[in-house]
Design an enzyme around this catalytic site. Structure first.
Site, PDB file in Angstrom:
ATOM      1  CG  HIS A 158      -1.884  -1.132   1.313  1.00  0.00           C
ATOM      2  ND1 HIS A 158      -2.019  -1.947   2.401  1.00  0.00           N
ATOM      3  CD2 HIS A 158      -2.784  -1.587   0.415  1.00  0.00           C
ATOM      4  CE1 HIS A 158      -2.971  -2.846   2.176  1.00  0.00           C
ATOM      5  NE2 HIS A 158      -3.438  -2.659   0.978  1.00  0.00           N
ATOM      6  CE  LYS A 202     -11.859  -7.602   3.945  1.00  0.00           C
ATOM      7  NZ  LYS A 202     -11.203  -7.002   2.786  1.00  0.00           N
ATOM      8  NE  ARG A 214      -2.487  -7.598  -4.313  1.00  0.00           N
ATOM      9  CZ  ARG A 214      -3.131  -8.363  -3.449  1.00  0.00           C
ATOM     10  NH1 ARG A 214      -2.515  -8.835  -2.397  1.00  0.00           N
ATOM     11  NH2 ARG A 214      -4.407  -8.672  -3.632  1.00  0.00           N
ATOM     12  CB  SER A 216      -4.027  -7.550   4.646  1.00  0.00           C
ATOM     13  OG  SER A 216      -3.756  -6.301   4.064  1.00  0.00           O
TER      14      SER A 216
END
Ligand code: COA
Length: 161
Positions: free
Chosen positions: A18, A42, A91, A129
């Site tokens: 990030h 979430k 990515r 993450s």
């Protein structure tokens, strides 16, 4: 007119990937607003407040990077801020489908919105993450993958239980 880009995400936790996108983003835009999403459905390891505080600490003394949060639709948040630029990192090819769906859905909701993609640089392109949480919970070091404060807070969070 200032070019302001929103960089939205869950940031649970914030990673060097990030960071890489933001550091490159501020070279292209006047301001980057890191917008931490409050997604009630979430389950996150850090609360919204904790995620915002950690990212604010990382960008302390950097007026070109603002850290904020939002709830609800990203397009509504963008309209409220008066900007039509969303910055996202890409990515690998596996990100492409999800990002495409999101960018096109957002554009349907707000036709003026432009999603700008930056390719995450290779040292960070494998980071996620979830992987970081797994590495630390299993006793590994994520030193190369997250800012120091993130590793410290994550360790505290995971091992306090
Ligand atoms: N480097 C390393 N990792 C990265 C990265 C980068 N540059 N960019 C993303 N990632 C990883 C994150 O670590 C995360 O990993 P995880 O899946 O293991 O947790 C994953 O990619 C996705 O994270 P993130 O970029 O934070 O995006 P997100 O999918 O959590 O967030 C929102 C998506 C918040 C932007 C989106 O859900 C949203 O806009 N929500 C608001 C509601 C809305 O408007 N919905 C309609 C959308 S069309």
């Amino acid at each position: 007119m200032k070019r302001v880009a929103i960089y939205p995400g869950s940031f649970d936790p914030f990673t060097n990937g990030h960071l890489n996108i933001i550091e490159r983003g501020v070279k292209v835009f006047d301001n980057v607003i890191v917008a931490v999403a409050h997604n009630v459905s979430k389950k996150t390891i850090f609360t919204l407040d904790e995620r915002v505080k950690i990212i604010r600490e990382i960008f302390k003394g950097r007026p070109e990077v603002r850290v904020d949060y939002f709830q609800g639709l990203l397009v509504e948040y963008a309209k409220k801020l008066g900007t039509n630029i969303v910055l996202r990192g890409m990515r690998t090819v596996s990100d492409f489908e999800y990002e495409l769906q999101m960018a096109l859905s957002n554009k349907t909701l707000y036709p003026e919105l432009e999603t700008i993609f930056m390719v995450t640089e290779s040292p960070h392109s494998h980071i996620s993450s979830s992987l970081i949480k797994e590495i630390i919970s299993l006793g590994g070091s994520a030193k190369e993958m997250v800012p120091e404060i993130v590793e410290k807070k994550l360790r505290k969070k995971l091992f306090k239980k």
